[in-house]
Design a protein around this motif. Structure first.
Motif, PDB file in Angstrom:
ATOM      1  N   VAL A  40      11.149  63.268  69.366  1.00 33.00           N
ATOM      2  CA  VAL A  40      10.456  64.141  68.421  1.00 33.00           C
ATOM      3  C   VAL A  40      11.431  64.919  67.544  1.00 33.00           C
ATOM      4  O   VAL A  40      11.341  64.878  66.315  1.00 33.00           O
ATOM      5  N   ALA A  41      12.356  65.643  68.157  1.00 37.08           N
ATOM      6  CA  ALA A  41      13.200  66.568  67.407  1.00 37.08           C
ATOM      7  C   ALA A  41      14.169  65.862  66.463  1.00 37.08           C
ATOM      8  O   ALA A  41      14.306  66.264  65.300  1.00 37.08           O
ATOM      9  N   GLU A  42      14.840  64.835  66.929  1.00 39.26           N
ATOM     10  CA  GLU A  42      15.815  64.146  66.073  1.00 39.26           C
ATOM     11  C   GLU A  42      15.148  63.442  64.883  1.00 39.26           C
ATOM     12  O   GLU A  42      15.618  63.586  63.760  1.00 39.26           O
ATOM     13  N   PRO A  43      14.044  62.689  65.065  1.00 40.63           N
ATOM     14  CA  PRO A  43      13.386  62.104  63.891  1.00 40.63           C
ATOM     15  C   PRO A  43      12.876  63.162  62.915  1.00 40.63           C
ATOM     16  O   PRO A  43      12.941  62.976  61.700  1.00 40.63           O
ATOM     17  N   ARG A  44      12.407  64.293  63.440  1.00 42.22           N
ATOM     18  CA  ARG A  44      11.928  65.370  62.569  1.00 42.22           C
ATOM     19  C   ARG A  44      13.080  65.954  61.767  1.00 42.22           C
ATOM     20  O   ARG A  44      12.943  66.229  60.570  1.00 42.22           O
ATOM     21  N   LYS A  45      14.248  66.134  62.405  1.00 45.42           N
ATOM     22  CA  LYS A  45      15.423  66.645  61.700  1.00 45.42           C
ATOM     23  C   LYS A  45      15.855  65.695  60.588  1.00 45.42           C
ATOM     24  O   LYS A  45      16.193  66.122  59.479  1.00 45.42           O
ATOM     25  N   ARG A  46      15.844  64.394  60.889  1.00 51.68           N
ATOM     26  CA  ARG A  46      16.219  63.408  59.870  1.00 51.68           C
ATOM     27  C   ARG A  46      15.229  63.415  58.707  1.00 51.68           C
ATOM     28  O   ARG A  46      15.630  63.302  57.542  1.00 51.68           O
ATOM     29  N   ALA A  47      13.935  63.548  59.006  1.00 56.18           N
ATOM     30  CA  ALA A  47      12.922  63.567  57.950  1.00 56.18           C
ATOM     31  C   ALA A  47      13.089  64.786  57.055  1.00 56.18           C
ATOM     32  O   ALA A  47      12.972  64.683  55.820  1.00 56.18           O
ATOM     33  N   TYR A  48      13.343  65.957  57.646  1.00 61.01           N
ATOM     34  CA  TYR A  48      13.561  67.157  56.842  1.00 61.01           C
ATOM     35  C   TYR A  48      14.801  67.018  55.983  1.00 61.01           C
ATOM     36  O   TYR A  48      14.799  67.394  54.808  1.00 61.01           O
ATOM     37  N   ALA A  49      15.875  66.488  56.537  1.00 60.63           N
ATOM     38  CA  ALA A  49      17.109  66.325  55.779  1.00 60.63           C
ATOM     39  C   ALA A  49      16.890  65.389  54.596  1.00 60.63           C
ATOM     40  O   ALA A  49      17.363  65.651  53.487  1.00 60.63           O
ATOM     41  N   GLU A  50      16.159  64.309  54.825  1.00 60.31           N
ATOM     42  CA  GLU A  50      15.875  63.364  53.747  1.00 60.31           C
ATOM     43  C   GLU A  50      15.011  64.002  52.660  1.00 60.31           C
ATOM     44  O   GLU A  50      15.232  63.787  51.473  1.00 60.31           O
ATOM     45  N   PHE A  51      14.026  64.806  53.069  1.00 56.45           N
ATOM     46  CA  PHE A  51      13.141  65.461  52.099  1.00 56.45           C
ATOM     47  C   PHE A  51      13.920  66.450  51.238  1.00 56.45           C
ATOM     48  O   PHE A  51      13.765  66.474  50.013  1.00 56.45           O
ATOM     49  N   TYR A  52      14.779  67.257  51.866  1.00 52.69           N
ATOM     50  CA  TYR A  52      15.486  68.292  51.115  1.00 52.69           C
ATOM     51  C   TYR A  52      16.670  67.760  50.321  1.00 52.69           C
ATOM     52  O   TYR A  52      17.223  68.491  49.513  1.00 52.69           O
ATOM     53  N   LYS A  53      17.056  66.492  50.494  1.00 47.61           N
ATOM     54  CA  LYS A  53      18.094  65.911  49.647  1.00 47.61           C
ATOM     55  C   LYS A  53      17.606  65.790  48.207  1.00 47.61           C
ATOM     56  O   LYS A  53      18.364  65.993  47.268  1.00 47.61           O
ATOM     57  N   LYS A  54      16.328  65.471  48.033  1.00 48.87           N
ATOM     58  CA  LYS A  54      15.798  65.268  46.683  1.00 48.87           C
ATOM     59  C   LYS A  54      14.799  66.348  46.271  1.00 48.87           C
ATOM     60  O   LYS A  54      14.111  66.198  45.273  1.00 48.87           O
ATOM     61  N   TYR A  55      14.717  67.457  47.009  1.00 47.18           N
ATOM     62  CA  TYR A  55      13.777  68.528  46.712  1.00 47.18           C
ATOM     63  C   TYR A  55      14.387  69.496  45.714  1.00 47.18           C
ATOM     64  O   TYR A  55      15.507  69.967  45.886  1.00 47.18           O
ATOM     65  N   ASP A  56      13.661  69.809  44.656  1.00 49.29           N
ATOM     66  CA  ASP A  56      14.109  70.757  43.645  1.00 49.29           C
ATOM     67  C   ASP A  56      13.205  71.982  43.710  1.00 49.29           C
ATOM     68  O   ASP A  56      12.056  71.936  43.266  1.00 49.29           O
ATOM     69  N   ALA A  57      13.719  73.067  44.253  1.00 52.45           N
ATOM     70  CA  ALA A  57      12.922  74.269  44.448  1.00 52.45           C
ATOM     71  C   ALA A  57      12.526  74.906  43.121  1.00 52.45           C
ATOM     72  O   ALA A  57      11.403  75.398  42.976  1.00 52.45           O
ATOM     73  N   ALA A  58      13.417  74.891  42.142  1.00 51.82           N
ATOM     74  CA  ALA A  58      13.102  75.493  40.848  1.00 51.82           C
ATOM     75  C   ALA A  58      11.969  74.733  40.159  1.00 51.82           C
ATOM     76  O   ALA A  58      11.058  75.341  39.575  1.00 51.82           O
ATOM     77  N   LYS A  59      12.010  73.428  40.236  1.00 46.24           N
ATOM     78  CA  LYS A  59      10.951  72.606  39.640  1.00 46.24           C
ATOM     79  C   LYS A  59       9.609  72.858  40.336  1.00 46.24           C
ATOM     80  O   LYS A  59       8.573  72.979  39.688  1.00 46.24           O
ATOM     81  N   GLU A  60       9.649  72.977  41.640  1.00 45.54           N
ATOM     82  CA  GLU A  60       8.434  73.252  42.407  1.00 45.54           C
ATOM     83  C   GLU A  60       7.882  74.634  42.066  1.00 45.54           C
ATOM     84  O   GLU A  60       6.667  74.817  41.922  1.00 45.54           O
ATOM     85  N   PHE A  61       8.765  75.612  41.912  1.00 44.48           N
ATOM     86  CA  PHE A  61       8.335  76.958  41.542  1.00 44.48           C
ATOM     87  C   PHE A  61       7.675  76.960  40.177  1.00 44.48           C
ATOM     88  O   PHE A  61       6.622  77.576  39.973  1.00 44.48           O
ATOM     89  N   GLU A  62       8.276  76.284  39.229  1.00 47.65           N
ATOM     90  CA  GLU A  62       7.702  76.219  37.878  1.00 47.65           C
ATOM     91  C   GLU A  62       6.330  75.552  37.892  1.00 47.65           C
ATOM     92  O   GLU A  62       5.413  75.994  37.205  1.00 47.65           O
ATOM     93  N   ALA A  63       6.183  74.505  38.676  1.00 46.83           N
ATOM     94  CA  ALA A  63       4.885  73.821  38.766  1.00 46.83           C
ATOM     95  C   ALA A  63       3.824  74.739  39.363  1.00 46.83           C
ATOM     96  O   ALA A  63       2.688  74.787  38.873  1.00 46.83           O
ATOM     97  N   MET A  64       4.178  75.488  40.384  1.00 46.18           N
ATOM     98  CA  MET A  64       3.208  76.409  40.985  1.00 46.18           C
ATOM     99  C   MET A  64       2.912  77.581  40.059  1.00 46.18           C
ATOM    100  O   MET A  64       1.777  78.059  39.986  1.00 46.18           O
ATOM    101  N   ARG A  65       3.919  78.041  39.314  1.00 53.07           N
ATOM    102  CA  ARG A  65       3.700  79.144  38.371  1.00 53.07           C
ATOM    103  C   ARG A  65       2.784  78.698  37.241  1.00 53.07           C
ATOM    104  O   ARG A  65       1.876  79.422  36.843  1.00 53.07           O
ATOM    105  N   GLU A  66       2.971  77.492  36.749  1.00 56.80           N
ATOM    106  CA  GLU A  66       2.113  76.952  35.692  1.00 56.80           C
ATOM    107  C   GLU A  66       0.680  76.767  36.192  1.00 56.80           C
ATOM    108  O   GLU A  66      -0.271  76.910  35.431  1.00 56.80           O
ATOM    109  N   ALA A  67       0.531  76.463  37.486  1.00 54.86           N
ATOM    110  CA  ALA A  67      -0.803  76.271  38.062  1.00 54.86           C
ATOM    111  C   ALA A  67      -1.499  77.603  38.330  1.00 54.86           C
ATOM    112  O   ALA A  67      -2.694  77.623  38.631  1.00 54.86           O
TER     113      ALA A  67
END
Length: 78
Positions: A40-67
């Motif tokens: 459970v823990a190791e696959p979850r850690k790998r999934a989070y690491a993969e997600f945050y490699k391509k995650y852009d927080a500023a872009k996500e913030f702008e999208a939520m602010r526009e919404a």
């Protein structure tokens, strides 16, 4: 009286059984913890690491602010 039943061995029985159950419980707990870590823990850690490699927080913030999600951060007049 050669046919009489033998007396049960009661002296030290609690200590003997307790030792067995402690060892069994400790082994089971270590096994379950290792299984959880690797299943459970190791696959979850790998999934989070993969997600945050391509995650852009500023872009996500702008999208939520526009919404209109944020009350205090209104979209700039575009």
């Amino acid at each position: 009286m050669s046919g009489a039943l033998a007396k049960p061995v009661m002296r030290g029985m609690l200590a003997k059984r307790l030792r067995f159950h402690l060892i069994a419980a400790f082994s089971l707990a270590i096994g379950i913890a290792a299984t959880f870590k690797f299943a459970v823990a190791e696959p979850r850690k790998r999934a989070y690491a993969e997600f945050y490699k391509k995650y852009d927080a500023a872009k996500e913030f702008e999208a939520m602010r526009e919404a209109g999600v944020f009350v205090s951060a209104r979209p700039t007049g575009k």
